[in-house]
Design an enzyme around this catalytic site. Structure first.
Site, PDB file in Angstrom:
ATOM      1  CD  GLU A   1      16.456 -14.495   3.274  1.00  0.00           C
ATOM      2  OE1 GLU A   1      15.743 -15.029   4.170  1.00  0.00           O
ATOM      3  OE2 GLU A   1      17.181 -13.513   3.479  1.00  0.00           O
TER       4      GLU A   1
ATOM      5  CG  ASP B   1      -1.863   1.131   1.305  1.00  0.00           C
ATOM      6  OD1 ASP B   1      -2.712   1.229   0.403  1.00  0.00           O
ATOM      7  OD2 ASP B   1      -1.779   1.933   2.252  1.00  0.00           O
TER       8      ASP B   1
END
Length: 559
Positions: free
Chosen positions: A264, A215
Site C-alpha cells: 500500500e 526476528d
C-alpha cells in the site's frame, strides 16, 4: 571443475527493484555510536555517522531493536513497540534519523520482534495481574502444568537459551517462552495479536521506514496442541531440524497479510525474514511473490571455507530463490554469530556459525575474511554487511564474565551465550578506548581491545590496502559495473583444485570475473583481464598472476 552455466530462471524475472541488488548495513545501535557519553550507542549517534555510511557506499541500514525494553535480551524483549527506549533516544530522534538517511540516499530498515514480547509488556502484565481466565492470557500461551499438582511443565519444549521453555507463575499456570523467561511468546492464533502487529507496521511505515527485518520469522505459529518433541537432543536457534514450534506452514498467511500492507505504501517498502528452516527450499517459501521480499541465507553463512562446499551452496541458494523469483541474499557476520574474520579460521563441528570462538592468527584471519568479503560482494543478489566488518574487526574472545550481557551466557544449557564478542562497540578514532565511540570521558558498555586502535575508521580511511578502503572500492565497483546488475547470472569457470572462479555479464559491456583461492598453496592462474580489485597482494608477472591462498581478485574481462 568444468564450465557450467546456471540455468535461466524458471519464472519470469520481476522488474529491477532497489532491494534486489542492495547492500544493507546492519547497525547494532548500542555498539555503533554514543552521542551522550553514557557508554551506550544511540539514535542521535547513528544520525551523526550517516555520512560515513553514505561514503562507504551501502544502499540501506538495518537497525537492531531500539524500542522500549527492560533490555533482558538487548532489546529483543519489547515492552512497547511504538516508542523508543530512553537509552537510545526518542521517537523524534528516530524520525530525524530516517529523514537524515533519506536525504543522503540511504534507506532505513528496522527490526520487528513479533514472536514474543517483554514480560513488561502491558498485555502480559495484565495477564499476570488478572489471573487464570483473563482474556489477556489468551494472547500468550498459558497452560496448566502436568503432574499431580501441575508441578511439571505442559510439554517438553526447551528454551533456545537453555532450560525448559516454560515458567510457572504464582497462581500455578505456566507460560511459554522459546527464549528467555522475560520473553513470553505471543499466541498468533488470537486475532488481537494479528491486528496489533498490523497497526505496528503502519505506525513505523507512516514514520517513513523502508522496511522491516522480521526476528524469528519462522517461530510465530506453533503446532496445534503443542505436542512433545521427544528426545531429539539439544536445540539451538541455529538448528534447522523440523519441530512443532518452528517453520510451521501457518506463518505464511501472516506474511501474505503483511505484504498487502507493505504494498500500500510508495517507495517499495520491504520485509526481510530471519527464517531458519530445514532446507533452502523451505526458506524460499517465505519470499514467494505475495509474501516477504528477502530471507537471510544462513546456509551460506555457515558454509566452510572450501571451494567445493562454497560452490555447492552458491548453486543451491541461487536455484532455491530463482524458483520463487526472489533475490538470493548473502551475509558473513551479524550480531548473533562469531565475526567471520575469526570464524572462517576455525574448524567447527555441529554449529557451523561458530558461537564460541577460540584464538586464531589475527593476520591470517583478516586475510581470509577480506577474501570472503570480496567473494560475497561479487555474487548476484543482495548482501548484508555487519557493522565493523568493513574494518576487519575480529571476534573479541576474552571478555570477562562480569562484562557479558548475553542472557544465554548465564544459563546452563542451550545457545551457549557467547554473542557479546561480536557486539563490542566499534572503533572510530584515537589511540585509546573507547576510540571515539562517544564523547571524551565516556566509556563503552563492553570493553574494547587495545589492538583496535589500528583498526579504527580514522586509522584506515584513505590508506591504500586497508580493509575499509577495500570495502569502499568493492561497493563502488558493485554499484557502477553493468555486469553486476541485479540479475542472478553466474557462469562457473574451469579452475584448478582449490580455486573458485565465475563470470557475470550483461549485454554490450565487458564481462566480470571473480577468482578466489581457497586452497593452502599459491596457484598460477594467468591473467584473464584487467584487475579491478584484489583482496590482498598478488605475486607473479603481468601475464601470469600467482594467486596466494585466501585471496580474491575481480577482473574486467573482454568479450
Amino acid at each position: 571443475m568444468t564450465d557450467q552455466l546456471i540455468a535461466p530462471p524458471t519464472v519470469e524475472a520481476p522488474p529491477a527493484s532497489w532491494w534486489r541488488n542492495a547492500v544493507i548495513y546492519q547497525i547494532y545501535p548500542r555498539s555503533f555510536a554514543d552521542s551522550n557519553g553514557d557508554g551506550i550507542g544511540d539514535l542521535p549517534g547513528i544520525s551523526r555517522r550517516l555520512p560515513y555510511l553514505r561514503d562507504l557506499g551501502v544502499d540501506a541500514v538495518w537497525l537492531s531493536p531500539f524500542y522500549a525494553s527492560p533490555q533482558a535480551d538487548a532489546g529483543y524483549d519489547v515492552s512497547d513497540y511504538r516508542t523508543v527506549d530512553p537509552i537510545f533516544g526518542t521517537v523524534a530522534d528516530a524520525e530525524e534519523l530516517i529523514t537524515g538517511a533519506h536525504a543522503l540516499g540511504l534507506r532505513v530498515i528496522v527490526d520487528l520482534v513479533p514472536n514474543h514480547s517483554s514480560d513488561q509488556h502491558d498485555w502480559f502484565k495484565r495477564a499476570i495481574a488478572e489471573g487464570p481466565g483473563s482474556p489477556f492470557r489468551d494472547r500468550y500461551h498459558f497452560r496448566p502444568g502436568q503432574g499431580a499438582d501441575g508441578e511439571l511443565p505442559p510439554n517438553d519444549w526447551p528454551s533456545i537459551f537453555g532450560g525448559p521453555a516454560w515458567t510457572r507463575v504464582e497462581d500455578g499456570e505456566w507460560y511459554l517462552h522459546l527464549f528467555a523467561p522475560e520473553q513470553p511468546d505471543f499466541n498468533w492464533e488470537h486475532p488481537a495479536v494479528r491486528d496489533e502487529f498490523k497497526t505496528i507496521l503502519r505506525f513505523w511505515l507512516d514514520l517513513g521506514v523502508d522496511g522491516f527485518r522480521v526476528d524469528v520469522a519462522h517461530g510465530m505459529v506453533k503446532e496445534a496442541g503443542l505436542p512433545d518433541i521427544g528426545d531429539t537432543g539439544e536445540w539451538h536457534l541455529l538448528g534447522a531440524g523440523e519441530s512443532p514450534f518452528f517453520d510451521r506452514d501457518g506463518v505464511h498467511e501472516i506474511y501474505r497479510d503483511w505484504r498487502r500492507i507493505l504494498d500500500e505504501y510508495p517507495g517499495e517498502r520491504i520485509a526481510v525474514a530471519e527464517a531458519w528452516a530445514p532446507t533452502l527450499a523451505r526458506v524460499a517459501n517465505y519470499v514467494r511473490g505475495d509474501e516477504l521480499h528477502q530471507a537471510f541465507n544462513f546456509s551460506y553463512l555457515g558454509t566452510a571455507w572450501n571451494a567445493h562446499e562454497q560452490r555447492a551452496i552458491i548453486d543451491e541458494s541461487l536455484a532455491a530463490m530463482r524458483e520463487v523469483g526472489a533475490p538470493t541474499t548473502w551475509t558473513l557476520s551479524n550480531h548473533d554469530v562469531v565475526r567471520h574474520t575469526t570464524r572462517l579460521m576455525q574448524k567447527v563441528e555441529g554449529d557451523a556459525a561458530g558461537r564460541k570462538a577460540t584464538a586464531v592468527d589475527d593476520e591470517a584471519g583478516l586475510r581470509r575474511g577480506r577474501a570472503a568479503s570480496a567473494l560475497m560482494l561479487a555474487l548476484p543478489g543482495s548482501a548484508y554487511v555487519y557493522q565493523g566488518e568493513e574494518l576487519g574487526l575480529p571476534e573479541v574472545i576474552d571478555l570477562p564474565p562480569e562484562a557479558r550481557q548475553d542472557p544465554a551466557f548465564h544459563r546452563a544449557t542451550g545457545q551457549d551465550g557467547y554473542r557479546d564478542g561480536c557486539r563490542v562497540p566499534i572503533p572510530w578514532s584515537g589511540a585509546e578506548a573507547p576510540y571515539g565511540f562517544g564523547p571524551d570521558g565516556g566509556g563503552s558498555w563492553l570493553p574494547q581491545p587495545e589492538s583496535w586502535a589500528r583498526l579504527s575508521v580514522a586509522a584506515q580511511a584513505g590508506v591504500p590496502g586497508s580493509t575499509l578502503e577495500l570495502y569502499r572500492a568493492a561497493l563502488a565497483i558493485r554499484r557502477d559495473n553493468p555486469a553486476l546488475a541485479p540479475t542472478d547470472n553466474l557462469t562457473w569457470v574451469s579452475a584448478p583444485a582449490g580455486i573458485l572462479a565465475f563470470d557475470r555479464s550483461a549485454p554490450g559491456v565487458p564481462g566480470f570475473r571473480c577468482t578466489v583461492n581457497m586452497g593452502a598453496e599459491p596457484v598460477e592462474i594467468g591473467r584473464p583481464g584487467e584487475i579491478l580489485l584484489a583482496s590482498g597482494p598478488l605475486e607473479g608477472d603481468p601475464d601470469n598472476i600467482i594467486l596466494p591462498p585466501d585471496t580474491t581478485v575481480w577482473w574486467s574481462v573482454a568479450r
